[in-house]
Design an enzyme around this catalytic site. Structure first.
Site, mmCIF file in Angstrom:
data_model
loop_
_atom_site.group_PDB
_atom_site.id
_atom_site.type_symbol
_atom_site.label_atom_id
_atom_site.label_comp_id
_atom_site.label_asym_id
_atom_site.label_seq_id
_atom_site.Cartn_x
_atom_site.Cartn_y
_atom_site.Cartn_z
ATOM 1 N N PRO A 1 0.820 -1.204 0.000
ATOM 2 C CA PRO A 1 0.000 0.000 0.000
ATOM 3 C C PRO A 1 0.859 1.260 0.000
ATOM 4 C CG PRO A 1 0.102 -0.908 2.206
ATOM 5 C CD PRO A 1 0.869 -1.854 1.325
ATOM 6 N N GLY A 2 0.431 2.248 -0.745
ATOM 7 C CA GLY A 2 1.100 3.546 -0.730
ATOM 8 C C GLY A 2 0.121 4.593 -0.237
ATOM 9 N N TYR B 1 -5.628 14.088 -13.218
ATOM 10 C CA TYR B 1 -6.695 13.074 -13.109
ATOM 11 C C TYR B 1 -8.077 13.688 -12.874
ATOM 12 C CZ TYR B 1 -2.421 10.589 -11.688
ATOM 13 O OH TYR B 1 -1.145 10.108 -11.596
ATOM 14 N N CYS C 1 1.232 28.659 -16.619
ATOM 15 C CA CYS C 1 0.717 29.079 -17.936
ATOM 16 C C CYS C 1 0.114 27.895 -18.689
ATOM 17 C CB CYS C 1 1.828 29.703 -18.747
ATOM 18 S SG CYS C 1 2.709 30.965 -17.853
HETATM 19 N N1 LLP Z 1 2.512 -1.405 -6.177
HETATM 20 C C1 LLP Z 1 2.690 -1.074 -7.462
HETATM 21 C C2 LLP Z 1 3.354 -2.022 -8.336
HETATM 22 C C3 LLP Z 1 2.217 0.152 -7.945
HETATM 23 O O1 LLP Z 1 2.394 0.465 -9.224
HETATM 24 C C4 LLP Z 1 1.567 1.048 -7.070
HETATM 25 C C5 LLP Z 1 1.069 2.352 -7.541
HETATM 26 C C6 LLP Z 1 1.415 0.673 -5.711
HETATM 27 C C7 LLP Z 1 1.891 -0.577 -5.308
HETATM 28 C C8 LLP Z 1 0.755 1.536 -4.696
HETATM 29 O O2 LLP Z 1 -0.590 1.779 -5.015
HETATM 30 P P1 LLP Z 1 -1.509 2.548 -3.943
HETATM 31 O O3 LLP Z 1 -1.618 1.678 -2.723
HETATM 32 O O4 LLP Z 1 -0.830 3.821 -3.634
HETATM 33 O O5 LLP Z 1 -2.799 2.745 -4.602
HETATM 34 N N2 LLP Z 1 -0.293 9.048 -9.209
HETATM 35 C C9 LLP Z 1 -1.558 8.369 -9.133
HETATM 36 C C10 LLP Z 1 -1.426 6.984 -8.537
HETATM 37 C C11 LLP Z 1 -0.472 6.093 -9.319
HETATM 38 C C12 LLP Z 1 -0.273 4.748 -8.681
HETATM 39 C C13 LLP Z 1 0.893 4.037 -9.298
HETATM 40 N N3 LLP Z 1 1.192 2.758 -8.749
HETATM 41 C C14 LLP Z 1 -2.526 9.234 -8.316
HETATM 42 O O6 LLP Z 1 -2.157 10.320 -7.894
HETATM 43 O O7 LLP Z 1 -3.687 8.837 -8.135
#
Ligand code: LLP
Length: 371
Positions: free
Chosen positions: A266-267, A308, A333
């Site tokens: 999780p991120g 997004y 800009c």
């Molecule tokens: N593992 C992999 C292989 C990933 O590509 C990602 C996110 C994560 C884990 C973590 O996902 P999370 O738990 O954060 O949903 N910039 C975009 C989100 C891009 C996510 C990319 N990969 C935004 O601001 O919504």
């Protein structure tokens, strides 16, 4: 004064007096509490997806809570090493890795390098041969399951660039068996971000379990099954919170006595709610009947709205005055440099401050030097 905004015990006004805007501000407590709650509910290792926020203090905090790390570049890997992460708890993935990246990761003795293509497997085996080492790898699978999230953050359909298609599993295992300098220790997947529906995870978990059994039946000693991240966060006021308890129960019901360790990446879920962005109103103007508030934060500071059409809650410092409809835009800009359209706020003037909420994930890391 009760009307002043605080983060933990710190009055934001005090910070504004000593720092110029725009700036991000984080709550350690929220990150810690969120991590502990996740850990309590999910049986498995938590490998923080560093891409969500690689702030050095946040990395140290999560490491001290017991997290491992999921990195997608050498830069992220170096930051984790500096933060003191145990290299045995770091995995390296990403759809394109250079020879230098892979060599660096091998030298750090990390837990796993996740392979995403046949070419990469050949490269890793060759590097292993050169270094006279057996490299521990995982395969990132593409389970072809729709995450029903925004198109730009979906990764698990077979037409996405990520992972290796399940129907190529036999082929890649054959190549692994004839590659003496790698050992297949894990499989992983991640089908997208901002997933709220538990049934989507159910499909993923069942597919991963089936795949793991298949691999074990081929006399491969699979040690790790990584189920990815993507746990949804509420950015709107009246949505339901993501059912982390339900997810925990689902995991227990699917994986009980398996001979491998389960992990997650999780991120967003760990850090999104812990961050705010403070911005100052530079000017007010009316164009075409629209009341624009032009702020010093824009797409260069926080890209999610422009990229997004993500909607983030806005809290004004000035709470008095007649409600007025505004469009808040950054100073860049580009016409797409809009933070939010048609929002009702108490009347605002130049030099007032606004708070953009829930920006702890994919905020600061996606900022740029543009303009
Ligand atoms: N593992 C992999 C292989 C990933 O590509 C990602 C996110 C994560 C884990 C973590 O996902 P999370 O738990 O954060 O949903 N910039 C975009 C989100 C891009 C996510 C990319 N990969 C935004 O601001 O919504």
């Amino acid at each position: 004064n009760d009307n002043q905004p605080f983060v933990e015990e710190v009055c934001i006004n005090d910070i504004i007096n000593s720092h110029s805007t725009p700036f991000y501000l984080y709550s350690q407590k929220i990150i810690k509490d969120t991590f502990n709650n996740l850990k309590k509910n999910l049986s498995g290792e938590i490998l923080y997806a560093v891409k969500a926020n690689s702030n050095q203090s946040i990395l140290k905090l999560l490491k001290n809570c017991g997290a491992g790390a999921d990195v997608v570049s050498v830069g992220e890997l170096e930051r984790c090493i500096n933060a003191g992460f145990d290299s045995n708890k770091i995995i390296f993935e990403g759809v394109g890795k250079s020879e230098e990246d892979i060599e660096f990761a091998i030298k750090q003795n990390i837990k796993l390098i996740n392979v995403e293509s046949f070419d990469e497997l050949t490269l890793i085996n060759n590097i292993g041969k050169k270094m006279n080492k057996k490299i521990k790898i995982g395969i990132r699978l593409n389970p072809d399951i729709d995450s029903h999230t925004l198109e730009k953050i979906s990764t698990g359909n077979k037409t996405d660039k990520f992972g290796i298609e399940l129907n190529q599993l036999d082929k890649i295992i054959l190549q692994i068996k004839s590659s003496p300098n790698v050992s297949l220790d894990g499989i992983s997947c991640h089908i997208g971000s901002q997933i709220h529906n538990i049934n989507t995870f159910k499909k993923v978990f069942e597919t991963m379990k089936k795949t793991a059994s298949l691999i074990l039946s081929k006399k491969i000693n699979l040690k790790y099954v990584d189920l990815g991240g993507g746990f949804g966060v509420n950015y709107e006021e009246n949505q339901n919170e993501f059912d982390i308890k339900g997810l925990g129960e689902l995991i227990k019901s699917i994986f009980s006595n398996e001979p491998y360790e389960i992990s997650f990446e999780p991120g967003r879920y760990l850090v999104a709610k812990a961050g705010i962005l403070i911005t100052k109103i530079l000017t007010l103007k009316q164009n075409g009947g629209i009341n624009f508030l032009i702020t010093d934060a824009g797409m260069q500071t926080f890209l999610r709205p422009a990229m997004y059409h993500a909607s983030h809650k806005i809290l004004p410092f000035n709470q008095i005055g007649k409600k007025t409809t505004y469009t808040i835009a950054g100073p860049i800009c580009e016409s797409s440099d809009i933070i939010i359209k048609d929002i009702k706020l108490p009347y605002q003037t130049k030099d007032n401050f606004l708070i953009i909420c829930d920006v702890g994930a994919y905020g600061s890391v996606m900022s740029s030097n543009y303009n």
